[in-house]
Design a protein around this motif. Structure first.
Motif, PDB file in Angstrom:
ATOM      1  N   ASP A 152       2.582  -0.318   2.549  1.00  0.00           N
ATOM      2  CA  ASP A 152       2.113   0.830   2.550  1.00  0.00           C
ATOM      3  C   ASP A 152       1.162   0.833   2.239  1.00  0.00           C
ATOM      4  OD1 ASP A 152       4.910   1.379   2.272  1.00  0.00           O
ATOM      5  OD2 ASP A 152       5.080   0.691  -0.030  1.00  0.00           O
ATOM      6  N   HIS A 153       0.103   0.237   1.859  1.00  0.00           N
ATOM      7  CA  HIS A 153      -1.424  -0.335   1.637  1.00  0.00           C
ATOM      8  C   HIS A 153      -1.866   0.123   3.485  1.00  0.00           C
ATOM      9  CE1 HIS A 153      -2.028  -1.777  -1.899  1.00  0.00           C
ATOM     10  NE2 HIS A 153      -1.127  -3.176  -1.289  1.00  0.00           N
ATOM     11  N   CYS A 181      -4.834   4.092   7.108  1.00  0.00           N
ATOM     12  CA  CYS A 181      -4.411   5.212   8.170  1.00  0.00           C
ATOM     13  C   CYS A 181      -3.878   6.923   7.928  1.00  0.00           C
ATOM     14  CB  CYS A 181      -3.356   4.482   8.809  1.00  0.00           C
ATOM     15  SG  CYS A 181      -3.647   2.615   9.293  1.00  0.00           S
ATOM     16  N   ASN A 182      -4.420   7.628   9.026  1.00  0.00           N
ATOM     17  CA  ASN A 182      -4.007   8.865   8.095  1.00  0.00           C
ATOM     18  C   ASN A 182      -3.183   9.611   9.538  1.00  0.00           C
ATOM     19  OD1 ASN A 182      -6.532   8.909   6.668  1.00  0.00           O
ATOM     20  ND2 ASN A 182      -7.483   9.161   8.691  1.00  0.00           N
ATOM     21  N   VAL A 223      -6.467  -6.015   1.379  1.00  0.00           N
ATOM     22  CA  VAL A 223      -5.243  -6.224   1.281  1.00  0.00           C
ATOM     23  C   VAL A 223      -4.384  -6.376   2.735  1.00  0.00           C
ATOM     24  CG1 VAL A 223      -4.663  -4.001  -0.020  1.00  0.00           C
ATOM     25  CG2 VAL A 223      -4.824  -3.736   2.318  1.00  0.00           C
ATOM     26  N   LEU A 224      -5.121  -7.633   3.531  1.00  0.00           N
ATOM     27  CA  LEU A 224      -4.885  -7.725   4.966  1.00  0.00           C
ATOM     28  C   LEU A 224      -3.990  -8.847   4.800  1.00  0.00           C
ATOM     29  CD1 LEU A 224      -5.348  -7.746   8.068  1.00  0.00           C
ATOM     30  CD2 LEU A 224      -7.232  -8.958   8.262  1.00  0.00           C
ATOM     31  N   SER A 262       4.064  -8.455   4.739  1.00  0.00           N
ATOM     32  CA  SER A 262       4.954  -7.959   5.080  1.00  0.00           C
ATOM     33  C   SER A 262       5.405  -7.106   6.057  1.00  0.00           C
ATOM     34  CB  SER A 262       4.881  -5.914   4.271  1.00  0.00           C
ATOM     35  OG  SER A 262       3.459  -6.234   2.986  1.00  0.00           O
ATOM     36  N   LEU A 263       4.337  -7.613   7.521  1.00  0.00           N
ATOM     37  CA  LEU A 263       5.128  -7.636   8.933  1.00  0.00           C
ATOM     38  C   LEU A 263       5.622  -8.471   9.262  1.00  0.00           C
ATOM     39  CD1 LEU A 263       5.120  -5.620  11.619  1.00  0.00           C
ATOM     40  CD2 LEU A 263       1.973  -7.904  11.899  1.00  0.00           C
ATOM     41  N   LEU A 264       5.450  -9.663   8.642  1.00  0.00           N
ATOM     42  CA  LEU A 264       5.929 -10.959   8.626  1.00  0.00           C
ATOM     43  C   LEU A 264       7.283 -10.715   8.278  1.00  0.00           C
ATOM     44  CD1 LEU A 264       3.116 -14.093   8.393  1.00  0.00           C
ATOM     45  CD2 LEU A 264       4.610 -13.002  10.593  1.00  0.00           C
TER      46      LEU A 264
END
Length: 491
Positions: free
Chosen positions: A158-159, A164-165, A327-328, A334-336
């Motif tokens: 979500d972050h 991103c746009n 937030v990286l 979250s991706l993992l």
């Protein structure tokens, strides 16, 4: 001790090297050195600025009190070590992502301590891989990733989407699917093409996607002027991101197709007459630009258009990247988490799409989350087919003629006869001159139609070729019933 009793310097170096390092070779014969217990391997002949094996060997000998040795002794020792290593078992080396044992996948975090992420069917964890299971190769393009956060409840995704746009929810789920695909070493993924109006943040969005996998040092670059430099850049990193494309030559288009689905480059090794150097590559590719003109059909099948929109509120670069870096770890965690969830589900593989592995991944993502990635992927390919047709007058003429063919029937002629028919149809009653690039011979027409086969098949027009006792022919047919997504175009 007399001079005769002293151990020769080359033997001291060789004994030290064999006790502190493991040496092995890859399938192409390159010999690598790997410090005991550490997963990073370096080619012993490398003189790279990221640290060569010669340098780490010299430092080790000095720090352990064995002295400083001249270049001749070091060369003789390394020559012997290289010869011995050529008799050892073959083991591959990997950049950033590697297959592991028991269906696991490893992600190199680029850290000096060798800590990596092991993604397995039941979850993921941070550990140092066994050097005999995974060997990492690092270059100047290998950036350091942060330790991913645990228990993010997928808030990191979500972050990312908030920063991103992306113009639509469909674009967002395709971007997430691509990131998951980048963590699978055996899955070819289409190249995201970030498009949008000026000021939509295409370059910024591209950097954000790349830096999830390459760290904060990852960046976009201009397209190299020749294929050799492009292959060198691709081979040295995991994700290759080309920024602000405004024109795509046929050679660059073909090179991008090879990067996405995999190829090998062979050239003569330096300072040799007969030896060759092999470079295999298949890497995730990312592109940004407003408009690249006409897209060739084979590349269109390997693209993933991601449209961005202008943000309503502007932020400074410093503010934006400070928040992104903060937030990286959550984004990566979250991706993992999502990757593990997606790999755990089963889904049917679509058989009508060129990038079947990525289509299957989209189907898995839909099963796990209900996002609708597969319909979005199909819609994006339809849009790209429209772009190809709009930029190709021959394709438009073929589709116009196909309207006169009854559904379920075919029309067969020689390529020269087809050329005369299509040329007359394009010129019309007003005898318009044929455009630049129009086929001039039957052979050229046949080659163009073969390249257009997938695009035309997506519109219900099938092109086939063959030979009879009278000679070669081209056949054009219309489907008797065009039902969505039942196409299986020939290649």
């Amino acid at each position: 001790m007399s001079e005769e009793e002293k151990t020769p310097a080359r033997e001291v170096i060789t004994d030290y090297a064999q006790s502190h390092f493991r040496y092995f070779r890859t399938a192409d014969g390159t010999v690598y050195a790997q410090r005991n217990g550490h997963p990073v391997a370096r080619p012993i002949r490398s003189q790279g600025t990221t640290g060569s094996h010669r340098q780490e060997l010299m430092v080790g000998l000095f720090r352990d009190g064995l002295g400083v040795f001249n270049g001749t002794a070091m060369k003789e020792a390394l020559d012997l070590i290289e010869a011995l290593a050529l008799t050892e078992a073959v083991q591959p080396v990997h950049i950033r992502v590697a297959p592991g044992l028991d269906g696991a996948t490893w992600l190199d975090l680029g850290r000096d301590d060798g800590q990596s992420v092991r993604i397995h069917p039941t979850g993921w964890e941070i550990s140092v891989p066994d050097p005999r299971e995974v060997c990492w190769r690092r270059t100047q393009l290998t950036g350091e990733l942060p330790l991913p956060d645990k228990d993010t409840n997928e808030q990191g995704i979500d972050h990312l989407l908030r920063l991103c746009n992306f113009a639509t929810a469909e674009t967002e789920c395709l971007a997430v699917a691509w990131l998951i695909g980048c963590l699978a070493p055996s899955v070819p993924v289409p190249a995201p093409f970030l498009t949008g109006p000026q000021g939509a943040g295409k370059s910024t969005g591209g950097r954000m996607l790349v830096r999830i996998l390459e760290g904060m040092s990852g960046d976009l670059r201009r397209a190299p002027k020749d294929e050799e430099n492009l292959i060198a850049a691709v081979s040295a990193g995991w994700v290759t991101a080309l920024d602000n494309l405004s024109h795509m030559t046929p050679d660059l288009s073909d090179a991008m197709c090879c990067i996405v689905t995999g190829a090998e480059n062979v050239k003569r090794a330096l300072f040799t007459d007969g030896d060759v150097f092999r470079a295999r590559y298949r890497r995730p590719l990312l592109l940004t630009g407003i408009d690249v003109g006409v897209i060739r059909p084979d590349l269109a099948e390997r693209l993933l258009p991601l449209r961005l929109e202008r943000p309503r509120v502007r932020r400074t670069e410093a503010e934006l990247w400070t928040e992104y870096e903060r937030v990286l770890p959550a984004i990566l965690g979250s991706l993992l988490d999502l990757t593990v969830k997606v790999r755990a589900v089963r889904a049917q593989t679509p058989t009508d799409l060129r990038m079947a592995d990525f289509a299957h991944l989209c189907a898995q993502l839909d099963t796990a989350t209900g996002l609708g990635a597969l319909p979005a992927y199909r819609a994006s390919l339809d849009d790209l087919n429209d772009d190809v047709i709009e930029g190709d007058l021959l394709a438009q003429t073929v589709l116009k003629h196909a309207e006169s063919i009854p559904p379920g029937t075919e029309q067969r002629m020689t390529s020269t006869e087809w050329l005369h028919l299509l040329s007359r149809l394009y010129s019309g009653e007003e005898l318009r001159p044929l455009p630049k690039g129009w086929p001039t011979t039957g052979k050229v027409l046949s080659d163009r139609l073969k390249r257009l086969q997938p695009t035309l098949a997506a519109r219900g027009v099938l092109i086939d070729s063959g030979r009879t006792s009278e000679g070669r022919y081209l056949e054009m047919a219309r489907r008797s019933a065009t039902t969505p997504h039942e196409q299986n175009p020939a290649f």
